[in-house]
Design an enzyme around this catalytic site. Structure first.
Site: not given
Ligand code: GLA
Length: 400
Positions: A147, A202
């Site tokens: 990430d 997301d």
């Molecule tokens: C980010 C990523 C998500 C998830 C969260 C976890 O937002 O884009 O897919 O992995 O972190 O905290």
């Protein structure tokens, strides 16, 4: 003598220079990830249950391979800097969990972050890349989602390359899933670094909404789809655009919308990472997730991402070239009302990128409906069908 020294030097640098693991992800990766449904509520028992259901439900046989624990599995780093699992939620340890998942004929994925902390505030890998890669390799990990939170001052390409090199040095083939959200255009530099890269922020479990978290938003399925514009030429075997994990079966969308979501991800040759509670999924959800004909379109060996051919009123027409001269065609109805389709197969469809053309003038294709499993005749006559609101008509055209 001088020549030999130079040759040795060249050989040594070729064989020791880091690279990504080739041969992984020749088709878009498929699996299940904990985040969309469980967020930080992860533990070994739940993950073992998911592995059990993936097998029992037929999902493994349909192609779902990786069980991935997302954020929040972490405990603390020890005095030497090595990361450990949260001892309350993973009392048997990650290694035991990995062994269990492997015993089911599945693979195991884990999550970390290029920054000091993960997005949920757990220890990130910054400054610990080689140590963490070694730990994952020792645990038998097969997949790393990496990430991009808390990365002030870091260069994305350099940070992801460091982790790629660390994984390569650790020696265990680990699929590298880059979760940088698209801000630094990972498609432009990611091919040699990872096996897939997130293209957007997301996903959110709705058809076409924007969900605001204050300083950032998550996006409904249609919003994410629209953000894929202009990047299809960067995807291919071993390196995929990742429009984020599936929300199928998470309850925010109707069955029609879930079907449209899944179909479009297949048209995009996207990684298919389910994110629902498998232990309580409905028949309809399982049917969507395991539709072999839809999955075959996603997993087609050519690995060509589909493209939007036209948009008329509420209906978008998408095409994807497949092996053996076949084509996938998907009519996506973005309106909540049913829409009539009238498509003349003689329409010229040519893919500039892959140089494939749909030559219904010369070739007669059989037309197969991927969702109803009905044969809809052939391409000699125009297609006249109706698509329900927020749904698709997804077809495979085949020469034989
Ligand atoms: C980010 C990523 C998500 C998830 C969260 C976890 O937002 O884009 O897919 O992995 O972190 O905290």
């Amino acid at each position: 003598m001088k020549k030999i020294v130079i040759l040795l030097f060249v050989f040594a640098s070729v064989f020791t220079s880091a690279q990504k693991f080739e041969d992984l992800a020749q088709t878009p990766p498929m699996g299940w990830n904990s985040w969309n449904k469980f967020a930080c509520d992860v533990n070994e028992k739940m993950l073992m249950q998911m592995a059990d259901v993936i097998v029992e439900s037929g999902m493994r046989d349909a192609g779902y391979e990786y069980i991935v624990v997302d954020d929040c599995w972490h405990g603390e780093r020890d005095s030497l800097g090595f990361i450990h699992e949260n001892p309350e939620h993973f009392p048997s340890g990650i290694k035991a969990l990995t062994d269990y998942i492997h015993s089911k004929g599945l693979k195991f994925g884990i999550y970390s972050c290029a920054g000091n902390t993960t997005c949920a505030g757990r220890p990130g890998s910054r400054g610990h890349e080689y140590q963490d890669a070694l730990t994952y390799a020792q645990w038998g990990v097969d997949y790393l989602k990496y990430d991009w939170c808390d990365t002030d001052g870091l260069n994305a390409e350099a940070a992801y390359t460091t982790m790629r090199d660390a994984l390569y040095s650790a020696g265990r083939p680990i699929l590298f899933s880059m979760c940088e959200w698209g801000g630094n255009k990972p498609w432009e530099w990611g091919t040699d670094v990872g096996h897939m890269w997130r293209t957007t922020g997301d996903i959110y479990d709705c058809f076409d909404c924007e969900y605001s978290h204050g300083s950032w938003s998550s996006w409904g399925v249609m919003k994410i789809l629209d953000m894929q514009k202009g990047i299809r030429t960067y995807a291919g075997p071993g390196h995929w655009n990742d429009p984020d994990m599936l929300e199928v079966g998470n309850g925010g969308m109707t069955v029609n919308e879930d079907r449209a979501h899944f179909s479009m991800w297949c048209m995009l040759a996207a990684p298919l990472i389910a994110g629902n509670d498998l232990t309580s999924m409905s028949e309809e959800t399982l049917e969507i997730l395991t539709n072999a004909d839809a999955i075959a379109i996603d997993q087609d060996a050519l690995g060509i991402q589909g493209f939007k051919f036209s948009a008329e009123d509420s209906v978008e027409t998408w095409f994807k070239p497949l092996e053996n001269g076949d084509w996938a065609v998907c009519f996506l109805n973005r309106s909540s009302k049913p829409a009539k389709i009238d498509f003349d197969w003689k329409t010229k469809v040519y893919d500039d990128f892959s140089k494939h053309d749909l030559s219904a003038e010369k070739t007669v294709y059989k037309v197969f409906d991927v969702w109803t499993k009905k044969n809809l005749g052939n391409t000699k006559r125009s297609l006249k069908e109706e698509v329900p609101g927020h749904d698709v008509l997804m077809l495979r055209l085949s020469k034989n």
